[in-house]
Scaffold this motif. Structure first.
Motif, mmCIF file in Angstrom:
data_model
loop_
_atom_site.group_PDB
_atom_site.id
_atom_site.type_symbol
_atom_site.label_atom_id
_atom_site.label_comp_id
_atom_site.label_asym_id
_atom_site.label_seq_id
_atom_site.Cartn_x
_atom_site.Cartn_y
_atom_site.Cartn_z
ATOM 1 N N ALA A 223 -12.544 -14.343 20.435
ATOM 2 C CA ALA A 223 -12.986 -15.458 19.702
ATOM 3 C C ALA A 223 -11.842 -16.540 19.454
ATOM 4 C CB ALA A 223 -13.602 -15.146 18.550
ATOM 5 N N LEU A 224 -10.848 -16.140 18.795
ATOM 6 C CA LEU A 224 -9.527 -16.905 18.753
ATOM 7 C C LEU A 224 -9.144 -17.574 19.800
ATOM 8 C CD1 LEU A 224 -7.741 -18.604 16.561
ATOM 9 C CD2 LEU A 224 -6.199 -16.248 16.626
ATOM 10 N N GLY A 225 -8.991 -17.015 21.098
ATOM 11 C CA GLY A 225 -8.468 -17.468 22.164
ATOM 12 C C GLY A 225 -9.355 -18.360 22.596
ATOM 13 N N ALA A 226 -10.549 -18.112 22.717
ATOM 14 C CA ALA A 226 -11.637 -19.103 23.110
ATOM 15 C C ALA A 226 -11.631 -20.479 22.364
ATOM 16 C CB ALA A 226 -12.990 -18.281 23.392
ATOM 17 N N ALA A 227 -11.717 -20.348 21.305
ATOM 18 C CA ALA A 227 -11.559 -21.505 20.406
ATOM 19 C C ALA A 227 -10.607 -22.359 20.608
ATOM 20 C CB ALA A 227 -11.817 -21.148 18.765
ATOM 21 N N LEU A 228 -9.342 -21.784 20.636
ATOM 22 C CA LEU A 228 -8.198 -22.582 21.200
ATOM 23 C C LEU A 228 -8.371 -23.141 22.593
ATOM 24 C CD1 LEU A 228 -5.497 -20.086 20.045
ATOM 25 C CD2 LEU A 228 -5.463 -22.543 19.384
#
Length: 139
Positions: A63-68
């Protein structure tokens, strides 16, 4: 998203996304080892079973990687997530015996892998601070 954020967000986002994807199928001893290390730094995590912890960590990193990587998530918001994630890793580094040289924050050879995660905190704070700074008009 500011154009100047693209290289930082793309590099960090791809790294974090890949890390999360690589943990998708962690089970057994691998999940137990990761969970045990996390519990050493954050004892409250003991309440979460190792396999579930590994899944939650994987989902969080994805989720964090995609949000970045997606441009419509504000940099200040994604920077907060990155800062919190990086701070957790730095806490893990600081609280795990054998990762630091005695009486120092300098890493041992075994600690270098986690000590380098301080860059996640720096990148996150950069995104937060730059995202909260008002833009100046050029005219």
């Amino acid at each position: 998203m500011k154009v100047a954020h693209v290289p930082l967000r793309a590099a960090v986002g791809a790294f974090v996304l890949n890390s999360g994807l690589s943990k998708r199928n962690l089970e057994g001893e691998a999940a137990q080892g990761m969970h045990g290390m996390a519990v050493g730094a954050i004892p409250q995590l003991r309440q979460i079973p190792p396999d579930r912890f590994a899944k939650l960590l994987s989902y969080s990193e994805v989720a964090l990687g995609a949000a970045l990587l997606v441009p419509f998530v504000p940099s200040a918001l994604v920077g907060l997530g990155l800062t919190a994630f990086g701070a957790g890793l730095v806490q893990l580094y600081l609280k795990t015996p054998g990762l630091r040289q005695p009486g120092s924050v300098r890493p041992t050879e075994a600690g270098t892998g986690l000590a380098k995660d301080v860059w996640l905190v720096g990148a996150g704070l950069t995104l937060v601070l730059d995202g909260l700074t008002p833009r100046r008009s050029r005219g």
